[in-house]
Design a protein around this motif. Sequence first.
Motif, PDB file in Angstrom:
ATOM      1  N   MET A   1      18.082 -69.137 -38.131  1.00 52.73           N
ATOM      2  CA  MET A   1      18.427 -68.553 -36.826  1.00 52.73           C
ATOM      3  C   MET A   1      18.949 -67.135 -37.037  1.00 52.73           C
ATOM      4  SD  MET A   1      20.854 -70.141 -33.846  1.00 52.73           S
ATOM      5  CE  MET A   1      22.329 -70.131 -34.848  1.00 52.73           C
ATOM      6  N   SER A   2      18.496 -66.166 -36.238  1.00 47.92           N
ATOM      7  CA  SER A   2      18.903 -64.782 -36.402  1.00 47.92           C
ATOM      8  C   SER A   2      20.372 -64.609 -36.040  1.00 47.92           C
ATOM      9  CB  SER A   2      18.027 -63.867 -35.535  1.00 47.92           C
ATOM     10  OG  SER A   2      18.175 -64.187 -34.182  1.00 47.92           O
ATOM     11  N   ASP A   3      21.000 -63.664 -36.709  1.00 51.62           N
ATOM     12  CA  ASP A   3      22.420 -63.391 -36.525  1.00 51.62           C
ATOM     13  C   ASP A   3      22.591 -62.362 -35.417  1.00 51.62           C
ATOM     14  OD1 ASP A   3      25.088 -62.771 -36.741  1.00 51.62           O
ATOM     15  OD2 ASP A   3      25.104 -62.873 -38.922  1.00 51.62           O
ATOM     16  N   ALA A   4      23.420 -62.689 -34.403  1.00 57.23           N
ATOM     17  CA  ALA A   4      23.660 -61.756 -33.293  1.00 57.23           C
ATOM     18  C   ALA A   4      24.281 -60.464 -33.780  1.00 57.23           C
ATOM     19  CB  ALA A   4      24.562 -62.415 -32.247  1.00 57.23           C
ATOM     20  N   ARG A   5      24.917 -60.513 -34.959  1.00 54.98           N
ATOM     21  CA  ARG A   5      25.545 -59.303 -35.496  1.00 54.98           C
ATOM     22  C   ARG A   5      24.529 -58.319 -36.052  1.00 54.98           C
ATOM     23  NH1 ARG A   5      29.805 -62.243 -39.331  1.00 54.98           N
ATOM     24  NH2 ARG A   5      27.908 -63.477 -39.651  1.00 54.98           N
ATOM     25  N   GLU A   6      23.258 -58.676 -36.029  1.00 52.98           N
ATOM     26  CA  GLU A   6      22.206 -57.785 -36.502  1.00 52.98           C
ATOM     27  C   GLU A   6      21.395 -57.206 -35.346  1.00 52.98           C
ATOM     28  OE1 GLU A   6      19.881 -60.094 -39.143  1.00 52.98           O
ATOM     29  OE2 GLU A   6      21.412 -60.209 -40.706  1.00 52.98           O
ATOM     30  N   LYS A   7      21.787 -57.481 -34.107  1.00 51.88           N
ATOM     31  CA  LYS A   7      20.987 -57.059 -32.962  1.00 51.88           C
ATOM     32  C   LYS A   7      21.845 -56.380 -31.901  1.00 51.88           C
ATOM     33  CE  LYS A   7      17.757 -60.907 -33.613  1.00 51.88           C
ATOM     34  NZ  LYS A   7      16.688 -60.086 -34.174  1.00 51.88           N
ATOM     35  N   ILE A   8      21.175 -55.594 -31.062  1.00 54.71           N
ATOM     36  CA  ILE A   8      21.792 -55.058 -29.850  1.00 54.71           C
ATOM     37  C   ILE A   8      21.197 -55.831 -28.679  1.00 54.71           C
ATOM     38  CG2 ILE A   8      22.043 -53.047 -28.348  1.00 54.71           C
ATOM     39  CD1 ILE A   8      21.845 -51.291 -30.835  1.00 54.71           C
ATOM     40  N   VAL A   9      22.065 -56.426 -27.858  1.00 55.14           N
ATOM     41  CA  VAL A   9      21.595 -57.326 -26.800  1.00 55.14           C
ATOM     42  C   VAL A   9      22.129 -56.866 -25.444  1.00 55.14           C
ATOM     43  CG1 VAL A   9      21.559 -59.691 -25.935  1.00 55.14           C
ATOM     44  CG2 VAL A   9      21.516 -59.265 -28.421  1.00 55.14           C
ATOM     45  N   PHE A  10      21.233 -56.677 -24.487  1.00 53.99           N
ATOM     46  CA  PHE A  10      21.568 -56.469 -23.075  1.00 53.99           C
ATOM     47  C   PHE A  10      21.217 -57.758 -22.347  1.00 53.99           C
ATOM     48  CE2 PHE A  10      21.960 -52.247 -24.322  1.00 53.99           C
ATOM     49  CZ  PHE A  10      22.309 -51.404 -23.276  1.00 53.99           C
ATOM     50  N   ASP A  11      22.208 -58.396 -21.755  1.00 57.24           N
ATOM     51  CA  ASP A  11      22.003 -59.665 -21.069  1.00 57.24           C
ATOM     52  C   ASP A  11      22.109 -59.464 -19.560  1.00 57.24           C
ATOM     53  OD1 ASP A  11      21.772 -62.277 -20.293  1.00 57.24           O
ATOM     54  OD2 ASP A  11      23.669 -62.956 -21.171  1.00 57.24           O
ATOM     55  N   ASN A  12      20.945 -59.242 -18.933  1.00 52.59           N
ATOM     56  CA  ASN A  12      20.855 -59.107 -17.471  1.00 52.59           C
ATOM     57  C   ASN A  12      21.805 -58.024 -16.949  1.00 52.59           C
ATOM     58  OD1 ASN A  12      19.455 -60.012 -15.182  1.00 52.59           O
ATOM     59  ND2 ASN A  12      21.183 -61.279 -14.530  1.00 52.59           N
ATOM     60  N   VAL A  13      21.706 -56.841 -17.542  1.00 48.32           N
ATOM     61  CA  VAL A  13      22.644 -55.752 -17.255  1.00 48.32           C
ATOM     62  C   VAL A  13      22.156 -54.889 -16.089  1.00 48.32           C
ATOM     63  CG1 VAL A  13      23.646 -53.617 -18.161  1.00 48.32           C
ATOM     64  CG2 VAL A  13      23.565 -55.676 -19.593  1.00 48.32           C
ATOM     65  N   SER A  14      23.049 -54.664 -15.145  1.00 47.51           N
ATOM     66  CA  SER A  14      22.797 -53.725 -14.053  1.00 47.51           C
ATOM     67  C   SER A  14      23.937 -52.717 -14.001  1.00 47.51           C
ATOM     68  CB  SER A  14      22.701 -54.441 -12.706  1.00 47.51           C
ATOM     69  OG  SER A  14      21.609 -55.338 -12.672  1.00 47.51           O
ATOM     70  N   LYS A  15      23.599 -51.497 -13.635  1.00 51.35           N
ATOM     71  CA  LYS A  15      24.609 -50.459 -13.444  1.00 51.35           C
ATOM     72  C   LYS A  15      24.262 -49.674 -12.189  1.00 51.35           C
ATOM     73  CE  LYS A  15      27.986 -47.584 -14.070  1.00 51.35           C
ATOM     74  NZ  LYS A  15      29.384 -48.018 -13.851  1.00 51.35           N
ATOM     75  N   PHE A  16      25.212 -49.650 -11.254  1.00 52.34           N
ATOM     76  CA  PHE A  16      25.028 -48.895 -10.018  1.00 52.34           C
ATOM     77  C   PHE A  16      26.110 -47.828  -9.930  1.00 52.34           C
ATOM     78  CE2 PHE A  16      22.919 -52.881  -9.276  1.00 52.34           C
ATOM     79  CZ  PHE A  16      21.810 -52.549  -8.515  1.00 52.34           C
ATOM     80  N   TYR A  17      25.703 -46.647  -9.466  1.00 48.41           N
ATOM     81  CA  TYR A  17      26.640 -45.566  -9.176  1.00 48.41           C
ATOM     82  C   TYR A  17      26.805 -45.535  -7.660  1.00 48.41           C
ATOM     83  CZ  TYR A  17      25.076 -44.222 -13.858  1.00 48.41           C
ATOM     84  OH  TYR A  17      24.741 -44.221 -15.199  1.00 48.41           O
ATOM     85  N   GLY A  18      27.787 -46.287  -7.157  1.00 52.44           N
ATOM     86  CA  GLY A  18      27.872 -46.453  -5.716  1.00 52.44           C
ATOM     87  C   GLY A  18      26.667 -47.253  -5.256  1.00 52.44           C
ATOM     88  N   GLU A  19      25.853 -46.659  -4.397  1.00 47.91           N
ATOM     89  CA  GLU A  19      24.636 -47.326  -3.950  1.00 47.91           C
ATOM     90  C   GLU A  19      23.407 -46.871  -4.726  1.00 47.91           C
ATOM     91  OE1 GLU A  19      24.200 -46.798   0.228  1.00 47.91           O
ATOM     92  OE2 GLU A  19      26.033 -47.902   0.748  1.00 47.91           O
ATOM     93  N   THR A  20      23.606 -45.999  -5.725  1.00 45.32           N
ATOM     94  CA  THR A  20      22.488 -45.476  -6.503  1.00 45.32           C
ATOM     95  C   THR A  20      22.254 -46.345  -7.729  1.00 45.32           C
ATOM     96  OG1 THR A  20      22.991 -43.213  -5.793  1.00 45.32           O
ATOM     97  CG2 THR A  20      21.585 -43.460  -7.731  1.00 45.32           C
ATOM     98  N   LEU A  21      20.991 -46.697  -7.961  1.00 42.62           N
ATOM     99  CA  LEU A  21      20.626 -47.549  -9.085  1.00 42.62           C
ATOM    100  C   LEU A  21      20.586 -46.740 -10.378  1.00 42.62           C
ATOM    101  CD1 LEU A  21      19.402 -50.191 -10.305  1.00 42.62           C
ATOM    102  CD2 LEU A  21      17.153 -49.275  -9.672  1.00 42.62           C
ATOM    103  N   GLY A  22      21.298 -47.218 -11.404  1.00 48.34           N
ATOM    104  CA  GLY A  22      21.167 -46.652 -12.742  1.00 48.34           C
ATOM    105  C   GLY A  22      20.147 -47.439 -13.533  1.00 48.34           C
ATOM    106  N   VAL A  23      20.459 -48.709 -13.800  1.00 52.45           N
ATOM    107  CA  VAL A  23      19.492 -49.654 -14.363  1.00 52.45           C
ATOM    108  C   VAL A  23      19.707 -51.003 -13.672  1.00 52.45           C
ATOM    109  CG1 VAL A  23      19.280 -48.535 -16.615  1.00 52.45           C
ATOM    110  CG2 VAL A  23      21.044 -50.273 -16.274  1.00 52.45           C
ATOM    111  N   ASN A  24      18.660 -51.807 -13.641  1.00 52.73           N
ATOM    112  CA  ASN A  24      18.749 -53.062 -12.903  1.00 52.73           C
ATOM    113  C   ASN A  24      18.154 -54.211 -13.705  1.00 52.73           C
ATOM    114  OD1 ASN A  24      19.509 -54.606 -10.700  1.00 52.73           O
ATOM    115  ND2 ASN A  24      17.595 -54.268  -9.593  1.00 52.73           N
ATOM    116  N   ARG A  25      18.964 -55.258 -13.910  1.00 51.60           N
ATOM    117  CA  ARG A  25      18.542 -56.507 -14.553  1.00 51.60           C
ATOM    118  C   ARG A  25      17.849 -56.258 -15.896  1.00 51.60           C
ATOM    119  NH1 ARG A  25      16.812 -57.382  -9.212  1.00 51.60           N
ATOM    120  NH2 ARG A  25      14.621 -57.369  -9.845  1.00 51.60           N
TER     121      ARG A  25
END
Length: 317
Positions: A1-25
Amino acid sequence: MSDAREKIVFDNVSKFYGETLGVNRVKLTLPPGITSLVGPNGSGKSTVMNLMTGLLFPTEGSISVRGVSPLQPEVLFRQLGYCTQYDSFPPGISGWRYVFGLMLLHGHGDAWAREKAEAAIEQVGLTKDCKRRIGAYSKGMRQRIKLAGAIAHDPAVLILDEPLNGLDPMARSEIIALMRKLGEQGKHVILSSHILHEVDIVSDQVVMLNEGYVVAEGEIRAVRQEVRAVPLQVTVRCDRPSELASMMLQSDSVMEIRLHPDRRGLLIRTQDADRFYLALNKSVVDHNLTIESISPADDDVQSVYQYLINDNRGANQ
C-alpha cells in the motif's frame, strides 16, 4: 500500500473568494516527480499552488502535503520551498545575503546557513555574481536567485510559479536539468508555466485546469488517450513517403494522410493507434522503407489541452 507521506493529496477541495470561484471540487493525488499545472490565466493554477503552501486555506475539503496539513505551517515550511512568480527582495540586498538570510530563518547556525546558501547558489549558476545587489540583476538572474532561496534547505516539495520566465536558452536548459535531477531524487517538483513545449519536455505528469476545474491529469500520452473522439495524429518521416502513403491508405485504421511540404514526411490521422502502428510496421518491413522518425504530432501539452477544453467545455457547469 502506498504511503500518504510520499504524495500530495487534494480531497474534494474548493476555494471561493467571496462569490468568485478559485477552484471547485478538486481531487488530486500527485506522486513524486515533476508535475506541471497547465491552464490559461484565471484557470486556478496559482490558487492550487497557494493552497499547497498554506498561503490560502480551502473553503471546503482538505489537503495533505506528504502527510502534513498546510494548517501546520511550522512543520510544512521545513519540507517545502516556494519560488513565486513575483519579485520581492529587501532593498539593496545582495544575492548571497538574500539566500543566506533565508537559511538563517530556518533556525540553524551560521555555518549551516552558509553551507546551504553556497551550494544552492552554485546549483543555479550564480556564484560569480552572488555578491552583487539583486537590484542590478537581469530578470533571468532574479529568477535564478529566487530558485536558489527555494531549494537551499533541501525541501522535499518544491513549488515553482513560472520558473522559466525570463531565462535565456542556456539558463533555461540548466534549470530544466536541475528540476529533472530533483524529480529523480524522489522530490515533488510542482511548476506552472505558459512555455508549453518546455512543460511537455520536463514533466512526468500534468494537471490541466480550466475555470477552476481539473480538466485532466496524468502522463501526457495517458491524458491524450482519454480524448477518444479526437483522432490521433502521427508524423512519419521516411525515404519514400508517397509509396508509404499508398500502402497505408489500404488500412481501415487510417482516416487521412497528408504529405509534408518538403515531401519527406506524412501526417497521418487515426482513431485506432494500435492497429495503425501494426499496419505501419508491416508496410515498413515488407517494402524495406527507411524510417527517419515516427512521432505523435499532438501529444504535446498545448494540443492536448485544447482538445480537452473543447471536449469538456460546459461539462462541469
